[in-house]
Scaffold this motif. Structure first.
Motif, PDB file in Angstrom:
ATOM      1  N   VAL A 677       0.819  -1.298  -0.160  1.00 18.99           N
ATOM      2  CA  VAL A 677       0.073  -0.060   0.049  1.00 18.99           C
ATOM      3  C   VAL A 677       1.031   1.205  -0.089  1.00 18.99           C
ATOM      4  CG1 VAL A 677      -1.930  -0.984   1.005  1.00 18.99           C
ATOM      5  CG2 VAL A 677      -0.367   0.114   2.396  1.00 18.99           C
ATOM      6  N   TRP A 678       2.119   1.228   0.465  1.00 17.53           N
ATOM      7  CA  TRP A 678       2.998   2.308   0.461  1.00 17.53           C
ATOM      8  C   TRP A 678       4.040   2.383  -0.551  1.00 17.53           C
ATOM      9  CZ3 TRP A 678       0.945   6.153   2.996  1.00 17.53           C
ATOM     10  CH2 TRP A 678       0.122   5.788   4.013  1.00 17.53           C
ATOM     11  N   ASP A 679       3.946   1.349  -1.613  1.00 24.09           N
ATOM     12  CA  ASP A 679       4.853   1.391  -2.671  1.00 24.09           C
ATOM     13  C   ASP A 679       5.095   2.829  -3.083  1.00 24.09           C
ATOM     14  OD1 ASP A 679       5.205  -1.200  -2.349  1.00 24.09           O
ATOM     15  OD2 ASP A 679       4.435  -1.907  -4.358  1.00 24.09           O
ATOM     16  N   GLY A 680       6.189   2.911  -3.903  1.00 23.11           N
ATOM     17  CA  GLY A 680       6.466   4.257  -4.472  1.00 23.11           C
ATOM     18  C   GLY A 680       7.315   5.392  -3.491  1.00 23.11           C
ATOM     19  N   ASN A 685       8.586   0.983  -7.244  1.00 27.35           N
ATOM     20  CA  ASN A 685       7.211   0.615  -7.651  1.00 27.35           C
ATOM     21  C   ASN A 685       6.251   1.559  -8.221  1.00 27.35           C
ATOM     22  OD1 ASN A 685       8.411  -1.892  -7.439  1.00 27.35           O
ATOM     23  ND2 ASN A 685       7.508  -2.363  -5.505  1.00 27.35           N
ATOM     24  N   PRO A 686       5.368   1.108  -8.851  1.00 29.70           N
ATOM     25  CA  PRO A 686       4.240   2.286  -8.964  1.00 29.70           C
ATOM     26  C   PRO A 686       3.424   2.677  -7.548  1.00 29.70           C
ATOM     27  CG  PRO A 686       3.718   0.564 -10.660  1.00 29.70           C
ATOM     28  CD  PRO A 686       5.065   0.292  -9.689  1.00 29.70           C
ATOM     29  N   PRO A 687       2.981   4.018  -7.518  1.00 30.14           N
ATOM     30  CA  PRO A 687       2.661   4.257  -5.910  1.00 30.14           C
ATOM     31  C   PRO A 687       1.296   3.195  -5.710  1.00 30.14           C
ATOM     32  CG  PRO A 687       2.950   6.312  -7.435  1.00 30.14           C
ATOM     33  CD  PRO A 687       3.108   5.042  -8.339  1.00 30.14           C
ATOM     34  N   LYS A 692      -0.876   7.222  -2.771  1.00 32.04           N
ATOM     35  CA  LYS A 692      -1.791   8.049  -3.521  1.00 32.04           C
ATOM     36  C   LYS A 692      -2.614   8.959  -2.743  1.00 32.04           C
ATOM     37  CE  LYS A 692      -1.941   4.907  -7.723  1.00 32.04           C
ATOM     38  NZ  LYS A 692      -3.001   4.241  -8.436  1.00 32.04           N
ATOM     39  N   ALA A 693      -3.284   8.010  -1.784  1.00 30.97           N
ATOM     40  CA  ALA A 693      -4.221   8.912  -0.766  1.00 30.97           C
ATOM     41  C   ALA A 693      -3.543   9.845   0.152  1.00 30.97           C
ATOM     42  CB  ALA A 693      -4.883   7.790   0.044  1.00 30.97           C
ATOM     43  N   TYR A 694      -2.253   9.495   0.479  1.00 29.84           N
ATOM     44  CA  TYR A 694      -1.649  10.343   1.336  1.00 29.84           C
ATOM     45  C   TYR A 694      -0.116  10.732   1.133  1.00 29.84           C
ATOM     46  CZ  TYR A 694      -5.682   9.271   4.252  1.00 29.84           C
ATOM     47  OH  TYR A 694      -6.941   8.980   4.917  1.00 29.84           O
ATOM     48  N   PRO A 695      -0.030  11.597  -0.102  1.00 33.02           N
ATOM     49  CA  PRO A 695       1.370  11.986  -0.445  1.00 33.02           C
ATOM     50  C   PRO A 695       2.381  12.235   0.590  1.00 33.02           C
ATOM     51  CG  PRO A 695      -0.241  13.490  -1.415  1.00 33.02           C
ATOM     52  CD  PRO A 695      -1.022  12.689  -0.658  1.00 33.02           C
ATOM     53  N   ILE A 696       3.324  11.867   0.447  1.00 29.20           N
ATOM     54  CA  ILE A 696       4.536  12.292   1.352  1.00 29.20           C
ATOM     55  C   ILE A 696       5.316  13.494   0.711  1.00 29.20           C
ATOM     56  CG2 ILE A 696       6.584  11.384   2.737  1.00 29.20           C
ATOM     57  CD1 ILE A 696       3.833   9.980   3.365  1.00 29.20           C
ATOM     58  N   PHE A 697       5.633  14.399   1.691  1.00 27.71           N
ATOM     59  CA  PHE A 697       6.773  15.350   1.307  1.00 27.71           C
ATOM     60  C   PHE A 697       7.918  15.155   1.790  1.00 27.71           C
ATOM     61  CE2 PHE A 697       2.102  17.084   1.022  1.00 27.71           C
ATOM     62  CZ  PHE A 697       2.225  18.149   0.108  1.00 27.71           C
ATOM     63  N   SER A 698       8.811  16.298   1.439  1.00 26.63           N
ATOM     64  CA  SER A 698      10.398  15.947   1.919  1.00 26.63           C
ATOM     65  C   SER A 698      10.919  17.183   2.727  1.00 26.63           C
ATOM     66  CB  SER A 698      11.172  16.023   0.686  1.00 26.63           C
ATOM     67  OG  SER A 698      11.148  17.155  -0.124  1.00 26.63           O
ATOM     68  N   SER A 699      12.156  17.479   2.636  1.00 29.67           N
ATOM     69  CA  SER A 699      12.655  18.380   3.588  1.00 29.67           C
ATOM     70  C   SER A 699      13.806  19.199   2.808  1.00 29.67           C
ATOM     71  CB  SER A 699      13.356  17.590   4.823  1.00 29.67           C
ATOM     72  OG  SER A 699      14.546  16.833   4.266  1.00 29.67           O
ATOM     73  N   PRO A 700      14.139  20.172   3.292  1.00 34.74           N
ATOM     74  CA  PRO A 700      15.268  20.895   2.791  1.00 34.74           C
ATOM     75  C   PRO A 700      16.440  20.130   2.449  1.00 34.74           C
ATOM     76  CG  PRO A 700      14.406  22.227   4.418  1.00 34.74           C
ATOM     77  CD  PRO A 700      13.838  20.917   4.633  1.00 34.74           C
ATOM     78  N   ARG A 701      16.733  19.328   3.347  1.00 33.95           N
ATOM     79  CA  ARG A 701      18.164  18.334   2.854  1.00 33.95           C
ATOM     80  C   ARG A 701      17.846  17.325   1.696  1.00 33.95           C
ATOM     81  NH1 ARG A 701      22.257  19.669   6.773  1.00 33.95           N
ATOM     82  NH2 ARG A 701      21.541  21.585   7.312  1.00 33.95           N
TER      83      ARG A 701
END
Length: 760
Positions: A677-680, A685-687, A692-701
């Protein structure tokens, strides 16, 4: 108001196994009788408070003839028999080493000694292994409704204690100890109220709720014990549905409630006392947990808002659990539960102290606090840059708040209210983290509540004047200090190319990339910091190294800050960094999805922990699953499900089918469940459905090239010529000769090579 391991206990066992006859316990001359002594409440070298729950195991016929000797004298603690073992609480231990022997009362002189162990006893005030304790240290038991601490010295050391009638100073309390206290509270369906056992069971309050124990409805009354251990305030709560407290409603399982926040020590914190110390999720979850028969233990020393010394938190949890076992017996297992800093404690306890917890439900977790300070230290630097850019040019692309995500990586919004300006448009860096970094990094920033507390308790003026209010100084026993009393810290941004991914993708141009990196600067050294004027200087820019001509290629770029290499090493050695190398307990990492709110508890953190596990120990990674809910309310409902799944896992000794990744929507309906369910996120792998439902963001680093693990304090550097040749800047980001010269001026020592190990 506000992993060092101790010396192992020695064991001396004489002889081998014995065959016991029905007529007695005589043995063949070459096979002396055998028994085994052990400590149930703690490791033998980590006993505290002068007592310990012990066990003697032997064949039943031999148990009849075992006597106990403590430091050369016979003792007779009350021991309960359970087949081939008996247990009880041994008292009378002296500070330091104690020799406990099991002897055969009817054996020959040669066979008299059956077993012996050494118990090392420590003060109930601590420490066990964390070293000298902080002073000043504000005791806060009065605020918890538990009275003043006991006077333990007349040398003026510690917390002043006064006669409540006359106001006369009685002395001082170095250790903040209070007498043990028992209180009763009843649940009325929405909260807890004080309960009087002498009358309440016979004449129950009209709003008294009930719960079910052993199939029968009983009064929902909770017995709460409070006291002080390791200078902090603990509470132990369990059902007491009848006038005679006999633990019959206890299901023999313990929940260790761990609380969050970010604190800089020098205070005791307040107790989770049931009529004035509960709030938020505690009021929603604790009644459900207690109603099922769990015992719940907590300590103010396990509240990250009181301090963020994870070794001290570990020590406190060890001592508090030890006390629970001595008072109530050993639980079948102990499950950690708590959010934010309480979740961090679960990850680090599992890594640093196997056996302290048997499973856990970390909510809104981070892998650890310390690695968060690295990207969060970038937030004010970048925020100040964007502020300057817009001030110089109102048409700057950074005036559109959502574009700042290109550099900061975290979510940003053009509509969410800005926590500084009060107008629409802001970022997670601002709304989620603006208070975090100065309160951890600035040695001059003192939470005003400390002064309020000091004045309330009549501390002398200037009692807190010499405290340096940083996380690293709070852990001075670990990091050490320089000649001015400042602890070295781990903050480093040398070689970091802010916005590198945005440049490589063609989303910012080369000139803007160079301006950001020339102007962003770094933090000053601790001795150069000044007090934070929050209203006038929301980003704490007065404590940044900023170049006045940084926007001009001919000018001087702002200086970066180099982290202390020794401090980074000590952070790892002391167990303050979650490495993923050891995790042997099941954890359900649970969180509401709060990215739209720009909340600091972003979902990336769960995957950062998993990425570290996958790199270091794939077997350990199978012990962590990630559950995400669409709202706080659905997450609270999931918390009880998570507790039940962990309970089943521990009861069966194997993962149940429900111990698997999943996500649900805001109403609590399942979106997807299963290993893909958390692929990608951590693979190519494809998401998956949850990704898809809960996209993950990143950080300045991460935008600068670091991986989602987020565990590098100080990057390895590569020459600029190498970076220009290896495709780091993307095919669409050629530099002119003048831009290359500017780049060389900004990064004279090279740029971060995140493909290399770095200091982590």
């Amino acid at each position: 108001m506000m992993q060092a391991i101790g010396r192992q206990g020695a064991r001396f066992v004489l002889g081998s196994a014995i065959a016991i006859g029905t007529a007695g316990c005589a043995a063949a001359p070459d096979q002396p009788p055998r028994a085994r002594l052990s400590v149930l409440s703690s490791a033998p070298e980590l006993v505290s408070g002068g007592d310990a729950r012990i066990e003697v195991a032997a064949a039943p016929a031999l148990l009849e003839h075992v006597t106990l000797w403590l430091n050369g004298k016979p003792v007779a603690p009350a021991m309960a028999r359970h087949g081939e073992r008996m247990e009880g609480v041994l008292t009378g231990l002296v500070d330091g080493e104690n020799r406990l022997e099991a002897r055969h009362s009817h054996g020959s002189r040669d066979h008299d000694l059956l077993d012996a162990i050494t118990l090392t006893n420590h003060s109930i005030s601590g420490p066990l292994f964390t070293g000298p304790q902080q002073q000043p240290f504000i005791c806060r038991s009065q605020e918890s409704g538990l009275g003043q601490p006991r006077v333990d010295n007349h040398d003026g050391v510690g917390h002043p204690v006064f006669d409540p009638a006359s106001g006369q100073l009685l002395g001082h309390s170095r250790n903040c100890n209070i007498p043990r206290r028992i209180g009763h509270f009843y649940f009325n369906g929405s909260g807890f109220k004080p309960f009087e056992p002498a009358t309440g069971y016979a004449s129950p309050p009209a709003d008294l709720a009930s719960t079910t124990v052993n199939g029968a409805a009983v009064p929902f009354v909770v017995r709460v014990e409070a006291g002080s251990i390791n200078r902090f305030l603990y509470t132990i709560a369990m059902l007491a549905p009848s006038a005679v407290f006999d633990q019959s409603a206890w299901n023999r399982k313990l929940v260790y409630w761990l609380r969050g926040g970010v604190g800089i020590g020098h205070q005791q914190g307040t107790a989770m006392w049931f009529n004035n110390g509960l709030s938020g999720s505690e009021l929603q979850l604790l009644p459900r947990i207690l109603a099922q028969g769990y015992a719940v233990v907590s300590s103010s020393g396990n509240e990250a808002g009181v301090h963020y010394n994870m070794r001290l938190a570990e020590e406190t949890a060890l001592m508090t659990k030890e006390h629970f076992i001595k008072a109530y017996g050993k639980p079948d297992y102990t499950i950690g539960l708590g959010g934010s800093g309480g979740a961090v404690q679960q990850y680090l306890f599992a890594q640093n102290r196997p056996g302290l917890l048997d499973g856990g439900v970390p909510i809104q977790s981070y892998p650890d606090m310390l690695t968060q300070t690295t990207p969060i230290s970038d937030c004010p630097l970048l925020g100040q840059y964007f502020r300057d850019a817009v001030a110089l040019d109102p048409a700057s692309p950074w005036a559109t708040w959502s574009r700042q995500r290109l550099i900061e990586g975290m979510n940003a919004s053009d509509t969410v209210r800005n926590a500084i300006l009060g107008t629409p448009g802001t970022t997670e860096c601002i709304n989620g983290w603006r208070m975090a970094l100065p309160t951890v990094l600035n040695p001059q920033y003192k939470d005003p509540r400390y002064e309020q507390a000091a004045a309330f308790y009549h501390y002398p003026p200037g009692a807190l004047a010499n405290v340096k209010w940083t996380h690293w100084n709070d852990l001075a026993n670990i990091y050490g200090t320089d000649s001015q009393g400042f602890a070295p810290n781990t903050i480093d941004n040398v070689g970091v190319q802010y916005g590198l991914t945005a440049l490589a993708q063609g989303r910012i141009d080369a000139d803007e990339f160079l301006r950001i990196n020339a102007c962003v600067g770094g933090w000053k050294e601790q001795a150069d910091f000044v007090a934070w004027e929050q209203a006038a200087d929301p980003f704490d820019a007065a404590n940044m190294q900023r170049g006045t001509a940084c926007r001009d290629p001919a000018g001087t770029p702002a200086r970066r800050r180099a982290g202390d290499v020794a401090a980074i090493g000590k952070a790892f050695a002391s167990g303050h960094v979650f490495t993923g190398r050891r995790l042997d307990i099941p954890l359900i990492d649970l969180r509401p999805y709060l990215e739209a709110e720009l909340n600091m508890h972003n979902a990336r953190q769960a995957f950062s922990a998993r990425a570290r596990l996958l790199e270091a120990n794939r077997a350990a990674a199978s012990k962590q699953v990630i559950w995400v809910a669409g709202s706080n309310n659905s997450a609270l409902a999931m918390a009880m499900d998570a507790l039940a799944v962990i309970d089943r896992y521990l009861a069966d000794g194997a993962a149940p089918a429900a111990f698997v990744d999943q996500c649900i929507d805001a109403g609590g309906a399942a979106i997807a469940t299963g290993p893909a369910v958390w692929d990608g996120i951590l693979n190519q792998n494809p998401p998956g459905a949850c990704s898809k439902a809960y996209p993950i963001f990143s950080s300045p680093r991460m935008v600068a090239g670091e991986s989602i693990k987020g565990d590098i304090f100080k990057c390895a550097l590569k020459p600029l010529a190498t970076a220009l040749a290896d495709g780091s800047y993307g095919a669409g980001a050629p530099f002119t000769a003048g831009q290359r010269a500017w780049l060389q001026k900004i990064f004279p020592d090279g740029v971060c090579d995140y493909a290399a190990a770095g200091l982590r």
